[in-house]
Motif scaffolding. Structure first.
Motif, PDB file in Angstrom:
ATOM      1  N   ARG A 266       0.827  -1.206   0.000  1.00  0.00           N
ATOM      2  CA  ARG A 266       0.000   0.000   0.000  1.00  0.00           C
ATOM      3  C   ARG A 266       0.862   1.257   0.000  1.00  0.00           C
ATOM      4  N   SER A 299      -3.662   3.759  -1.824  1.00  0.00           N
ATOM      5  CA  SER A 299      -4.506   3.504  -0.657  1.00  0.00           C
ATOM      6  C   SER A 299      -5.508   4.641  -0.472  1.00  0.00           C
ATOM      7  N   MET A 321      -6.633   0.726  -1.952  1.00  0.00           N
ATOM      8  CA  MET A 321      -6.715  -0.597  -1.358  1.00  0.00           C
ATOM      9  C   MET A 321      -6.217  -0.545   0.082  1.00  0.00           C
ATOM     10  N   SER A 325      -7.361  -6.033   1.093  1.00  0.00           N
ATOM     11  CA  SER A 325      -7.772  -5.953  -0.310  1.00  0.00           C
ATOM     12  C   SER A 325      -7.024  -6.924  -1.207  1.00  0.00           C
ATOM     13  N   ALA A 342     -11.331   0.388   2.468  1.00  0.00           N
ATOM     14  CA  ALA A 342     -10.857   0.447   1.086  1.00  0.00           C
ATOM     15  C   ALA A 342     -11.883   1.167   0.220  1.00  0.00           C
ATOM     16  N   THR A 344     -11.221   1.099  -3.246  1.00  0.00           N
ATOM     17  CA  THR A 344     -11.155   0.294  -4.460  1.00  0.00           C
ATOM     18  C   THR A 344     -12.075  -0.905  -4.306  1.00  0.00           C
ATOM     19  N   ALA A 346     -13.386  -4.545  -4.157  1.00  0.00           N
ATOM     20  CA  ALA A 346     -12.572  -5.717  -3.834  1.00  0.00           C
ATOM     21  C   ALA A 346     -12.196  -6.519  -5.086  1.00  0.00           C
ATOM     22  N   GLY A 349      -9.234  -4.954  -6.571  1.00  0.00           N
ATOM     23  CA  GLY A 349      -8.047  -5.263  -5.802  1.00  0.00           C
ATOM     24  C   GLY A 349      -7.509  -6.640  -6.118  1.00  0.00           C
TER      25      GLY A 349
END
Length: 726
Positions: A266, A299, A321, A325, A342, A344, A346, A349
């Motif tokens: 990250r 992140s 993320m 993630s 998160a 983003t 999943a 990710g």
């Protein structure tokens, strides 16, 4: 070392957001992206050569392992994601209430239980999960690799996770859980190395021919990733390794590791210079002697040195993320309505993780080059290259392919100013231009001799820059005629190649660019036939204005000769001689005004962070000019007497801008390549960002003054880092 919760407690710090919406969910994992069906089987292994490190009363080490592999058919019962006992332990440890743990037993996987493997001599990847995490959490990644033809060996490290289920129904808990210090994490990592070696021994003996023992890699998440380096040191059968978001608390010692390694973490935790976790990667990075990459994934915020988070308000914030993630807990948890912080999705990710893990092993276990590992990809804008062992130039931003060629020029009208015994001045010029095609070999950045000369005293291997190639096609056929020409002059002691990123970008927008190598004024320059010229001028005392004035006036003469030569050569039709500009960095920038005074063909000029030692005198300069300065404290601080003096003599269009977060090297490839290799250039802004700003303003300036196209960023800041000083 300060041990953060990332490694200490769990990847599952969850907040329940909507349990009622998840009463009867249909939970799925990421679909494998390969073209092969996937099979799986479980192995029970018992190492009688050692007692269990966490429960010494058990005189052996027993492990559960899942194998994933390609199969001939997808028909058959699918693997259970997690047993109910394991799910109860996971939920209890995370403090999840309101969702029945049995829901985890219904997660749909894609692996057929106990199917017969298709193929032999498969490349193998060992996967190790995070602390407290059951191996099930790396199922999607395992299935994806297997669908592309890998044998995946997914290890459960007994007593190091909340639950491991054995064939006889026993379920072990986390005997290792409790208090944590540096010695604990080192013991954990070293124990995992022993686990992995034992698993490989057992697998090679029990299933001969299934895997290729010459093509084995390892990856892990969190502490599983952190243990990859130590495992590779302990077991040379592991040819390549990946640490996914795991702090390495057991230092890599000399002589280091000469096999390929990838850090993937990250951005807010593992950007170089941002804290204790990143410091462990920096320490180990220096001991990695082979192919290596350090990638960060957004992140949700861009960190600055010192650890504070910020973002670029000019661009939309890239989704981010978090620690889970990278695993199936992020994927399944999101479907259950759980919040990991998160932004983003999943599934995205998972896709990012799978793509980079697969590319890494494809390149280093299968020998298939992967462009995804060479430089940032538009397909995955979340990924940034924090460090690399093989530097790259950012891709040009224009829509035209770029070609380049080296041109040797010889001026017999004057002796060389630095070596008077040479009765002529010879120059090397690199031309960049729009090309008819993007196909063909790329131009080498520096010759071996040039790389060695530039890197002398840096501590880097002399050939580090020899393998770097530009984005331009060597000797490509030009496209177009009557194009505007920009001459670029590099800083003192810097080879002309250090302005390649800027030159390529201009060429991709329809310019011809001539980057001049001023012989004997740089660390070293190669000529056709293999001759090499060093820095003769470096032997001359520099502590007086007369030296720098001679340098600037000599560069003005070089530029005029280059213009004479190009406009009378085979390149004449490509160039519009009425639309010529010049820009330079450092002394190359300082020489722009003398060049414009001496040669009226130069219609517009830019000085990028260079002092002017040849004063601009009356009647001054009526053609457009731009000064670009590195960050001053305070902003736009007075003190550049040379610029103040010459700015007052300019009677045409003029601007003076300053770029926050930059230092002198930030404007050239020196900053870009230095940052990628871990050599600091002292600017808090990432070199890629400084390059983006430089390229945008240089292009805008010449678009406006050579093409007559108005560019608003020349009248008001187009980037938050840019201030107008005059």
């Amino acid at each position: 070392m300060k041990l953060k919760s990332l490694m200490v407690v769990t990847a599952l710090t969850l907040a329940l957001t909507s349990p009622s919406a998840s009463a009867d969910p249909v939970l799925t994992l990421a679909k494998p992206t390969g073209d092969r069906p996937v099979g799986t089987t479980s192995l029970y292994l018992k190492d009688t050569s050692r007692a269990d490190p966490w429960v010494p009363s058990v005189p052996y080490r027993e492990l559960m392992v899942s194998l994933f592999y390609p199969v001939a058919s997808a028909t058959g019962p699918k693997k259970q994601f997690m047993s109910e006992a394991e799910a109860k332990a996971v939920f209890a440890e995370a403090g999840i209430e309101g969702i029945p743990p049995s829901v985890m037993t219904t997660v749909r996987t894609d692996a057929v239980v106990d199917a017969h493997p298709a193929g032999r001599g498969l490349p193998a990847v060992v996967l190790s999960p995070g602390f407290k995490r059951p191996r099930a959490e790396l199922t999607s990644l395992s299935e994806d690799l297997a669908s592309h033809g890998y044998l995946v060996v997914l290890v459960d490290h007994t007593y190091e996770n909340v639950a491991t289920t054995f064939p006889d129904g026993r379920v072990t808990g986390c005997a290792a859980c409790g208090s944590y210090n540096l010695e604990f994490w080192q013991k954990l990592g070293r124990g995992r190395a022993k686990d992995v070696s034992f698993v490989l021994d057992s697998l090679i003996r029990s299933r001969p021919g299934l895997l290729d023992p010459a093509r084995i890699g390892m990856a892990g998440h969190s502490v599983g990733g952190a243990s990859a380096i130590g495992t590779m040191v302990a077991d040379p059968r592991l040819k390549a390794g990946i640490d996914i978001d795991g702090t390495t608390d057991d230092p890599l010692l000399a002589p280091g590791l000469d096999r390929p390694f990838l850090f993937l973490g990250r951005q807010d935790t593992y950007t170089p210079g941002t804290g204790d976790e990143a410091a462990t990667w920096e320490r180990d990075w220096a001991q990695l002697k082979g192919w290596k990459r350090w990638l960060t994934v957004s992140s949700g915020a861009l960190p600055r040195a010192g650890g504070s988070a910020t973002r670029n308000p000019r661009k939309p914030l890239v989704a981010g993320m978090q620690h889970p993630s990278f695993t199936d807990i992020g994927l399944v948890g999101e479907q259950l309505g759980l919040d990991f912080g998160a932004t983003t999705p999943a599934a995205r990710g998972q896709a990012i993780t799978a793509a980079y893990v697969r590319a890494f092993f494809d390149q280093h276990l299968r020998g298939k080059p992967q462009p995804l590992l060479d430089q940032p990809s538009a397909q995955y804008p979340e990924i940034a290259f924090a460090r690399t062992s093989t530097p790259y130039l950012p891709a040009p931003t224009g829509d035209k392919p770029v070609g380049s060629t080296a041109v040797y020029l010889k001026d017999t009208s004057r002796p060389d100013p630095w070596v008077p015994s040479v009765p002529y001045r010879e120059l090397m010029v690199t031309l960049f231009y729009p090309a008819a095609s993007a196909k063909g070999p790329k131009t080498q950045y520096l010759t071996p001799q040039e790389s060695a000369a530039l890197l002398a005293g840096s501590g880097l291997p002399s050939g580090t820059l020899t393998g770097l190639v530009t984005n331009s096609v060597a000797d490509a056929r030009p496209a177009g005629r009557g194009l505007p020409l920009v001459v670029l002059s590099p800083g003192y002691t810097k080879p002309r190649a250090t302005l390649s990123a800027l030159a390529e970008d201009l060429a991709s927008h329809g310019y011809v660019v001539a980057v001049v190598g001023h012989t004997y004024e740089n660390t070293g320059q190669s000529f056709p036939g293999g001759r090499f010229a060093g820095c003769a001028s470096c032997e001359v005392p520099h502590d007086n204005d007369a030296f720098w004035q001679k340098l600037e006036r000599g560069r003005a003469a070089d530029v005029s000769f280059v213009l004479d030569s190009l406009t009378r050569s085979k390149w004449a039709g490509l160039i519009d001689s009425s639309r010529i500009g010049m820009a330079g960095h450092s002394v190359g920038g300082g020489s722009t005004i003398p060049a414009m005074v001496a040669d009226t063909r130069i219609k517009a000029g830019i000085d990028i962070d260079g002092s002017n030692k040849v004063p601009l005198t009356a009647p001054g300069l009526a053609r457009p000019f731009l000064f670009v300065n590195h960050e001053q404290v305070p902003k736009c601080a007075p003190g550049n007497a040379d610029w103040e003096r010459d700015y007052a003599q300019m009677t045409g269009w003029k601007r003076w801008i300053e770029v926050a977060g930059t230092q002198h090297a930030s404007f050239t490839d020196v900053g870009l390549v230095g940052e990628q290799l871990g050599v600091p250039v002292d600017g808090p802004n990432a070199a890629a960002r400084a390059s983006e700003i430089t390229r945008a303003y240089v292009q805008a300036f010449f678009d406006q003054h050579l093409r007559g196209q108005a560019r608003p960023i020349l009248d008001r800041p187009g980037f938050p880092e840019v201030s107008f000083c005059r």
